[in-house]
Design a protein around this motif. Structure first.
Motif, PDB file in Angstrom:
ATOM      1  N   GLN A  18       0.872  -1.124  -0.078  1.00  0.00           N
ATOM      2  CA  GLN A  18      -0.116  -0.049  -0.119  1.00  0.00           C
ATOM      3  C   GLN A  18       0.749   1.205  -0.129  1.00  0.00           C
ATOM      4  OE1 GLN A  18      -3.861  -0.363   2.361  1.00  0.00           O
ATOM      5  NE2 GLN A  18      -2.436  -1.632   3.387  1.00  0.00           N
ATOM      6  N   ASP A  54       1.888   1.960  -3.458  1.00  0.00           N
ATOM      7  CA  ASP A  54       0.750   2.729  -4.122  1.00  0.00           C
ATOM      8  C   ASP A  54       0.953   4.282  -3.895  1.00  0.00           C
ATOM      9  OD1 ASP A  54      -0.148   0.345  -5.160  1.00  0.00           O
ATOM     10  OD2 ASP A  54      -1.690   0.226  -3.413  1.00  0.00           O
ATOM     11  N   ARG A  77      -1.425  -5.524  -7.262  1.00  0.00           N
ATOM     12  CA  ARG A  77      -2.223  -4.877  -8.016  1.00  0.00           C
ATOM     13  C   ARG A  77      -3.417  -5.716  -8.639  1.00  0.00           C
ATOM     14  NH1 ARG A  77      -0.767   0.532  -9.172  1.00  0.00           N
ATOM     15  NH2 ARG A  77      -3.225   0.438  -9.953  1.00  0.00           N
TER      16      ARG A  77
END
Length: 500
Positions: free
Chosen positions: A384, A387, A489
């Protein structure tokens, strides 16, 4: 009077810490409090718990250190952001439980406002997205759903505040209704460019502006405590929301500097300097700190579940007894298994901003067990974070190349895990540095309060004194990194697809 008392009011506990003139911790006290989940996706706190644990830990740390109020020069407050409290201006009694930042009850309201095209107005003025994460729609919900609340608000009888305002009100015996620019910037009601509450947004949400606190710098006069609380009044001189306080505590004062805090959630901030940068990747533009009337801006990415995923292993699955067991368990995981956990327990934050998602796990086999779950939980935080950083780098690349090569400074409880931090360095392909003091939020507001009084060093000297306790360098092969991230993903896409 050379001690600074830092109050760190978090999502699951409240901590009070005493700092000396060298910004070293001399004592600390901490108390957990209950979480309330009245419906799926709803999260509340008893407002009295936020206050009583604050008063108790302040008294506790003073007793532990053997100091009195006259030994303390000032108080600094850092707090969980966006959590929404409404109380009676005369009695100080809350009209409802606090609605916590994690709460998703206003998802439908946000959807309707987006459908009207109102998100562009919100983003232009506040730098935020139209999401139930922020305080604005939570406040509107309280006015619409608590009997008599709207009429009382319109009559000027009610106060709104984030947790910092609620604590200042109680600490000062109702004498001060204040907040700072960083907390105001997280309400979805504050114009971060003009430095004032947005009448346009308040009118749209039907929120009387008389409810809103006065906004001050992060280092400012926020009043003083009632004499009966600690034996003598103590001035309150610093306030910053927890992630901004961590940015200050990590000395990320130069544009391009980057920090990530791993508490209940994960929050990464990139200092962008004196001009706000509007994200093209659904990140937030926010105020990093405001001093001498001048805001410094940041790009922020918010992950709702970080350390909370370890709490889930403990309380939900009951496969560990405490967080320290997670690392050795993860190290025993079968490398042949590719278990991926998407911890969207309360939706997905940046850069996806999908309130409807819920947690999912992929790649389970008959051989999957506690070790594989532990590893997947720790690695989910690294995935995360990548990201967020990829989105930040894309947004910032046009303005400054520094973010492309920046070292990530980390803090918060989960950063104590060497396993998690090494994986983080591997998956983001960048150095990671962990400071000597992990609780940088408290350090940040201690510095704000102390510098406001002239007791602590200036910004440059404070930054020069920052040092890393341990650094982590990427060691994962590029092909492995790319394959692992591609699997992540794919798992996120499947989670979003299931929710749609």
């Amino acid at each position: 009077m050379t001690l600074i008392l830092a109050i760190d009011q978090g999502t699951t506990s409240t901590r009070a810490m005493l700092f000396d003139a060298a910004l070293k911790v001399t004592a600390s006290a901490q108390e957990e409090f209950a979480q309330h989940y009245p419906a799926s996706g709803w999260v509340e706190h008893d407002c009295s718990d936020l206050w009583t644990t604050t008063a108790a830990t302040c008294r506790g740390v003073m007793e532990k250190a053997g100091v009195r109020a006259e030994d303390i020069a000032a108080i600094g407050i850092t707090n969980q952001r966006e959590t929404t409290v409404v109380w009676d201006r005369k009695t100080g009694k809350p009209i409802h439980n606090a609605i916590v930042w994690q709460d998703r009850r206003t998802s439908d309201v946000c959807k309707a406002l987006k459908a009207e095209g109102f998100e562009d107005v919100v983003t232009d003025r506040t730098g935020l997205l139209l999401d139930p994460y922020f305080s604005g729609t939570k406040l509107a919900w309280l006015l619409d759903n608590v009997d008599g609340a709207r009429a009382r608000a319109e009559a000027g009888e009610l106060c709104f505040g984030t947790v910092d305002s609620w604590l200042v009100w109680n600490l000062t015996g109702g004498a001060q209704h204040l907040t700072d620019a960083t907390n105001a910037a997280r309400t979805m009601l504050y114009d971060i460019r003009k430095g004032r509450w947005s009448k346009t947004i308040c009118d749209k949400l039907n929120i009387p502006m008389s409810m809103l606190p006065e906004v001050r710098d992060c280092a400012a006069d926020f009043g003083e405590t009632r004499a009966d609380l600690f034996g003598k009044p103590i001035p309150i001189r610093g306030i910053a929301g927890d992630q901004q306080a961590a940015t200050i505590g990590q000395a990320c004062f130069q544009p391009g500097m980057l920090k990530s805090t791993y508490g209940t959630g994960c929050f990464a901030l990139l200092n962008t300097g004196s001009e706000p940068v509007r994200s093209q990747n659904r990140l937030l533009t926010t105020i990093a700190y405001q001093l001498d009337g001048k805001p410094t801006y940041a790009l922020e990415g918010s992950i709702f579940i970080a350390g909370a995923v370890v709490q889930w292993l403990r309380d939900g699955l009951q496969i560990i007894r405490n967080a320290a067991e997670t690392q050795p368990l993860a190290e025993r995981a079968d490398d042949a298994q590719e278990v991926v956990l998407v911890p969207a327990f309360t939706g997905l934050g940046a850069p996806y901003w999908n309130a409807e998602c819920r947690g999912a796990i992929f790649g389970l086999t008959r051989g999957s067990g506690p070790a594989e779950f532990a590893r997947a939980a720790l690695e989910s935080v690294g995935f995360q974070t990548r990201d967020l950083l990829d989105a930040m780098r894309a947004d910032w690349a046009g303005a400054n190349d520094a973010a492309q090569e920046a070292t990530l400074r980390v803090d918060g409880g989960m950063s104590a895990s060497d396993y998690a931090m090494q994986f983080l360095s591997d998956i983001i392909d960048a150095p990671v540095e962990r400071p000597h003091v992990l609780e940088t939020t408290a350090t940040g507001v201690a510095w704000l309060a102390g510098s406001q009084l002239g007791l602590l060093p200036d910004m440059d000297s404070f930054a020069a004194g920052w040092s890393a306790e341990k650094g982590f360098e990427p060691a994962m092969e590029t092909a492995t990194r790319d394959a692992r991230y591609a699997a992540w993903r794919k798992a996120v896409d499947a989670t979003i697809g299931y929710a749609s």
